[in-house]
Write a protein that holds these residues in place. Structure first.
Motif, mmCIF file in Angstrom:
data_model
loop_
_atom_site.group_PDB
_atom_site.id
_atom_site.type_symbol
_atom_site.label_atom_id
_atom_site.label_comp_id
_atom_site.label_asym_id
_atom_site.label_seq_id
_atom_site.Cartn_x
_atom_site.Cartn_y
_atom_site.Cartn_z
ATOM 1 N N LYS A 6 -16.180 -42.013 -51.584
ATOM 2 C CA LYS A 6 -17.129 -41.345 -50.685
ATOM 3 C C LYS A 6 -18.369 -42.220 -50.615
ATOM 4 N N MET A 7 -18.722 -42.605 -49.399
ATOM 5 C CA MET A 7 -19.901 -43.452 -49.204
ATOM 6 C C MET A 7 -20.947 -42.672 -48.424
ATOM 7 N N ASP A 8 -22.113 -42.555 -49.011
ATOM 8 C CA ASP A 8 -23.261 -41.924 -48.329
ATOM 9 C C ASP A 8 -24.246 -43.024 -47.975
ATOM 10 N N VAL A 9 -24.583 -43.092 -46.691
ATOM 11 C CA VAL A 9 -25.446 -44.174 -46.210
ATOM 12 C C VAL A 9 -26.861 -43.629 -45.969
ATOM 13 N N ALA A 10 -27.852 -44.373 -46.458
ATOM 14 C CA ALA A 10 -29.260 -43.998 -46.238
ATOM 15 C C ALA A 10 -30.038 -45.279 -45.932
ATOM 16 N N GLU A 27 -20.995 -54.802 -41.153
ATOM 17 C CA GLU A 27 -20.237 -53.795 -41.912
ATOM 18 C C GLU A 27 -18.953 -53.417 -41.163
ATOM 19 N N LYS A 28 -19.092 -53.211 -39.853
ATOM 20 C CA LYS A 28 -17.930 -52.819 -39.044
ATOM 21 C C LYS A 28 -16.876 -53.929 -39.042
ATOM 22 N N ALA A 29 -17.311 -55.169 -38.869
ATOM 23 C CA ALA A 29 -16.369 -56.295 -38.844
ATOM 24 C C ALA A 29 -15.656 -56.446 -40.197
ATOM 25 N N TYR A 30 -16.422 -56.306 -41.274
ATOM 26 C CA TYR A 30 -15.863 -56.410 -42.639
ATOM 27 C C TYR A 30 -14.849 -55.295 -42.873
ATOM 28 N N SER A 31 -15.198 -54.085 -42.443
ATOM 29 C CA SER A 31 -14.287 -52.950 -42.597
ATOM 30 C C SER A 31 -13.002 -53.179 -41.794
ATOM 31 N N HIS A 32 -13.156 -53.659 -40.565
ATOM 32 C CA HIS A 32 -11.969 -53.904 -39.727
ATOM 33 C C HIS A 32 -11.042 -54.937 -40.370
ATOM 34 N N GLU A 39 -5.921 -53.138 -47.223
ATOM 35 C CA GLU A 39 -6.589 -52.647 -48.439
ATOM 36 C C GLU A 39 -7.485 -51.439 -48.172
ATOM 37 N N TRP A 40 -8.047 -51.372 -46.965
ATOM 38 C CA TRP A 40 -8.858 -50.196 -46.583
ATOM 39 C C TRP A 40 -7.931 -49.321 -45.752
ATOM 40 N N ALA A 41 -7.213 -48.422 -46.434
ATOM 41 C CA ALA A 41 -6.086 -47.728 -45.809
ATOM 42 C C ALA A 41 -6.502 -46.627 -44.836
ATOM 43 N N HIS A 42 -7.590 -45.943 -45.131
ATOM 44 C CA HIS A 42 -8.075 -44.857 -44.257
ATOM 45 C C HIS A 42 -9.584 -44.813 -44.311
ATOM 46 N N ILE A 43 -10.182 -44.385 -43.188
ATOM 47 C CA ILE A 43 -11.617 -44.079 -43.187
ATOM 48 C C ILE A 43 -11.834 -42.858 -42.313
ATOM 49 N N TRP A 44 -12.536 -41.896 -42.874
ATOM 50 C CA TRP A 44 -12.831 -40.642 -42.161
ATOM 51 C C TRP A 44 -14.321 -40.395 -42.199
ATOM 52 N N ARG A 45 -14.907 -40.032 -41.079
ATOM 53 C CA ARG A 45 -16.304 -39.592 -41.048
ATOM 54 C C ARG A 45 -16.372 -38.187 -41.623
ATOM 55 N N ILE A 46 -17.353 -37.913 -42.439
ATOM 56 C CA ILE A 46 -17.619 -36.545 -42.891
ATOM 57 C C ILE A 46 -18.485 -35.912 -41.810
ATOM 58 N N TYR A 50 -24.042 -38.934 -42.350
ATOM 59 C CA TYR A 50 -23.858 -40.385 -42.276
ATOM 60 C C TYR A 50 -23.125 -40.779 -43.557
ATOM 61 N N SER A 51 -21.882 -40.318 -43.654
ATOM 62 C CA SER A 51 -21.048 -40.507 -44.838
ATOM 63 C C SER A 51 -19.606 -40.664 -44.397
ATOM 64 N N ASN A 52 -18.831 -41.316 -45.229
ATOM 65 C CA ASN A 52 -17.400 -41.383 -44.956
ATOM 66 C C ASN A 52 -16.631 -41.169 -46.239
ATOM 67 N N ILE A 53 -15.372 -40.788 -46.059
ATOM 68 C CA ILE A 53 -14.426 -40.812 -47.174
ATOM 69 C C ILE A 53 -13.352 -41.815 -46.799
ATOM 70 N N PRO A 72 -21.816 -55.033 -46.410
ATOM 71 C CA PRO A 72 -23.175 -55.323 -45.953
ATOM 72 C C PRO A 72 -24.143 -54.150 -46.127
ATOM 73 N N LEU A 73 -23.625 -52.916 -46.057
ATOM 74 C CA LEU A 73 -24.492 -51.746 -46.241
ATOM 75 C C LEU A 73 -24.611 -51.311 -47.698
ATOM 76 N N PHE A 74 -23.995 -52.073 -48.608
ATOM 77 C CA PHE A 74 -23.995 -51.677 -50.022
ATOM 78 C C PHE A 74 -25.394 -51.335 -50.554
HETATM 79 O O1 LIG Z 1 -20.538 -45.698 -41.131
HETATM 80 C C1 LIG Z 1 -20.209 -45.616 -42.338
HETATM 81 O O2 LIG Z 1 -19.611 -44.648 -42.795
HETATM 82 C C2 LIG Z 1 -20.544 -46.749 -43.274
HETATM 83 C C3 LIG Z 1 -19.667 -47.924 -43.148
HETATM 84 C C4 LIG Z 1 -18.286 -47.871 -43.542
HETATM 85 C C5 LIG Z 1 -17.556 -48.569 -42.651
HETATM 86 C C6 LIG Z 1 -18.381 -48.919 -41.588
HETATM 87 O O3 LIG Z 1 -18.087 -49.538 -40.567
HETATM 88 O O4 LIG Z 1 -19.634 -48.442 -41.816
#
Ligand SMILES: O=C(O)C[C@H]1C=CC(=O)O1
Length: 95
Positions: A6-10, A27-32, A39-46, A50-53, A72-74
């Motif tokens: 779970k990533m919470d962005v601030a 961040e988007k390019a790295y995630s893609h 390796e990044w099998a799923h990404i869901w917006r909560i 401004y968080s994802n699981i 990049p957003l670490f």
């Molecule tokens: O928006 C986010 O949840 C943060 C982050 C994770 C992947 C991405 O592209 O942005």
């Protein structure tokens, strides 16, 4: 090994808008790239946050750490990491 992350962005409100846009784009390019590699099998917006699981499928803890450390957003994230094991009632893995 599977992990739920779970990533919470601030991002600070006073961050330079150009730096913000560049960081989010990287961040988007790295995630893609990691999603295409599997390796990044799923990404869901909560919803409503401004968080994802995300689900990561990686070799070990060290690889997960490397991936997350290089986001990049670490610097603007807090994370909760949950290692996942097979559930004995999962019909997909029952014998
Ligand atoms: O928006 C986010 O949840 C943060 C982050 C994770 C992947 C991405 O592209 O942005």
């Amino acid at each position: 090994m599977l992990y739920a992350v779970k990533m919470d962005v601030a991002i600070p409100r006073d961050l330079d808008p150009e730096v913000r846009a560049d960081t989010v784009a990287r961040e988007k390019a790295y995630s893609h790239e990691l999603q295409r590699g599997g390796e990044w099998a799923h990404i869901w917006r909560i919803a409503g946050q401004y968080s994802n699981i995300s689900i990561f499928d990686v070799t070990d803890n060290e690889r997960l750490h490397e991936i997350l450390w290089n986001l990049p957003l670490f610097p603007f994230m807090t994370m909760e990491i949950t290692p996942l094991a097979q559930h004995p009632s999962d019909i997909a893995v029952q014998t």
